[in-house]
Design a protein around this motif. Structure first.
Motif, PDB file in Angstrom:
ATOM      1  N   CYS A  55      19.779 -13.669 -60.687  1.00 60.52           N
ATOM      2  CA  CYS A  55      20.966 -13.181 -61.378  1.00 60.52           C
ATOM      3  C   CYS A  55      21.853 -14.365 -61.753  1.00 60.52           C
ATOM      4  O   CYS A  55      22.151 -15.212 -60.911  1.00 60.52           O
ATOM      5  CB  CYS A  55      21.727 -12.205 -60.493  1.00 60.52           C
ATOM      6  SG  CYS A  55      23.236 -11.574 -61.269  1.00 60.52           S
ATOM      7  N   GLU A  56      22.271 -14.405 -62.996  1.00 64.48           N
ATOM      8  CA  GLU A  56      23.139 -15.484 -63.471  1.00 64.48           C
ATOM      9  C   GLU A  56      24.624 -15.149 -63.327  1.00 64.48           C
ATOM     10  O   GLU A  56      25.473 -15.942 -63.713  1.00 64.48           O
ATOM     11  CB  GLU A  56      22.818 -15.787 -64.931  1.00 64.48           C
ATOM     12  CG  GLU A  56      21.414 -16.320 -65.145  1.00 64.48           C
ATOM     13  CD  GLU A  56      21.113 -16.582 -66.602  1.00 64.48           C
ATOM     14  OE1 GLU A  56      21.911 -17.279 -67.260  1.00 64.48           O
ATOM     15  OE2 GLU A  56      20.074 -16.085 -67.086  1.00 64.48           O
ATOM     16  N   PHE A  57      24.929 -13.982 -62.766  1.00 66.77           N
ATOM     17  CA  PHE A  57      26.318 -13.545 -62.636  1.00 66.77           C
ATOM     18  C   PHE A  57      26.848 -13.654 -61.209  1.00 66.77           C
ATOM     19  O   PHE A  57      28.045 -13.502 -60.980  1.00 66.77           O
ATOM     20  CB  PHE A  57      26.466 -12.097 -63.114  1.00 66.77           C
ATOM     21  CG  PHE A  57      26.065 -11.904 -64.543  1.00 66.77           C
ATOM     22  CD1 PHE A  57      26.919 -12.269 -65.573  1.00 66.77           C
ATOM     23  CD2 PHE A  57      24.824 -11.385 -64.866  1.00 66.77           C
ATOM     24  CE1 PHE A  57      26.547 -12.112 -66.899  1.00 66.77           C
ATOM     25  CE2 PHE A  57      24.444 -11.222 -66.186  1.00 66.77           C
ATOM     26  CZ  PHE A  57      25.306 -11.589 -67.207  1.00 66.77           C
ATOM     27  N   CYS A  58      25.962 -13.860 -60.243  1.00 67.36           N
ATOM     28  CA  CYS A  58      26.396 -13.941 -58.849  1.00 67.36           C
ATOM     29  C   CYS A  58      25.398 -14.790 -58.066  1.00 67.36           C
ATOM     30  O   CYS A  58      24.303 -15.073 -58.551  1.00 67.36           O
ATOM     31  CB  CYS A  58      26.533 -12.543 -58.243  1.00 67.36           C
ATOM     32  SG  CYS A  58      24.977 -11.660 -57.986  1.00 67.36           S
ATOM     33  N   PRO A  59      25.762 -15.170 -56.850  1.00 68.99           N
ATOM     34  CA  PRO A  59      24.877 -16.034 -56.069  1.00 68.99           C
ATOM     35  C   PRO A  59      23.745 -15.302 -55.344  1.00 68.99           C
ATOM     36  O   PRO A  59      22.997 -15.920 -54.593  1.00 68.99           O
ATOM     37  CB  PRO A  59      25.831 -16.683 -55.059  1.00 68.99           C
ATOM     38  CG  PRO A  59      26.923 -15.696 -54.893  1.00 68.99           C
ATOM     39  CD  PRO A  59      27.075 -15.033 -56.240  1.00 68.99           C
TER      40      PRO A  59
END
Length: 133
Positions: A55-59
């Motif tokens: 996911c590029e929105f969260c770790p």
């Protein structure tokens, strides 16, 4: 809703849910039947890849869910697709990470995709399946 061109396929498909931080996407509330239908379809691992897309929105690293028809199969997200067909014969392809995008980032997929997913999973219901912001 663009033409699928990720990999060679013998059928025409439309893309849904291939998200990236540089592009805005619709948010809202998605009916639990859509989420459950996606989970049920997730164990098919359509177009399984050897790599993983995080996911590029969260770790979050490689989310895992309980999926499959009985919701008892451990399904790793980020390396396969979910495919669904609507009543008009249109086939949609989404990364299985779409489940994470919906549940964690409020992604609201197109209504026609939601209906196709519910139909493909055999979970009938009312037409209204999403509520966009």
């Amino acid at each position: 809703m663009t033409a699928y061109a990720y990999d060679a396929s013998d059928q025409e498909m439309l893309n849904v849910g291939w998200l990236a931080p540089d592009y805005a996407f619709r948010t809202g509330i998605v009916d639990d039947r859509v989420i459950n239908a996606l989970k049920a379809l997730s164990s098919a691992y359509d177009n399984q890849t050897r790599g993983v897309h995080d996911c590029e929105f969260c770790p979050t690293e490689r989310p895992v869910i309980l999926g499959g028809p009985a919701f008892d199969t451990q399904v790793w997200l980020g390396s396969a697709e979910i495919r669904a067909q609507d009543t008009d014969g249109i086939v949609y392809s989404a990364p299985n990470l779409v489940i994470h995008y919906i549940t964690e980032h409020r992604y609201c997929p197109p209504e026609e995709f939601c209906r196709a997913v519910v139909r493909t999973a055999g979970m009938d219901g009312p037409d209204e399946l999403v509520l966009a912001d």
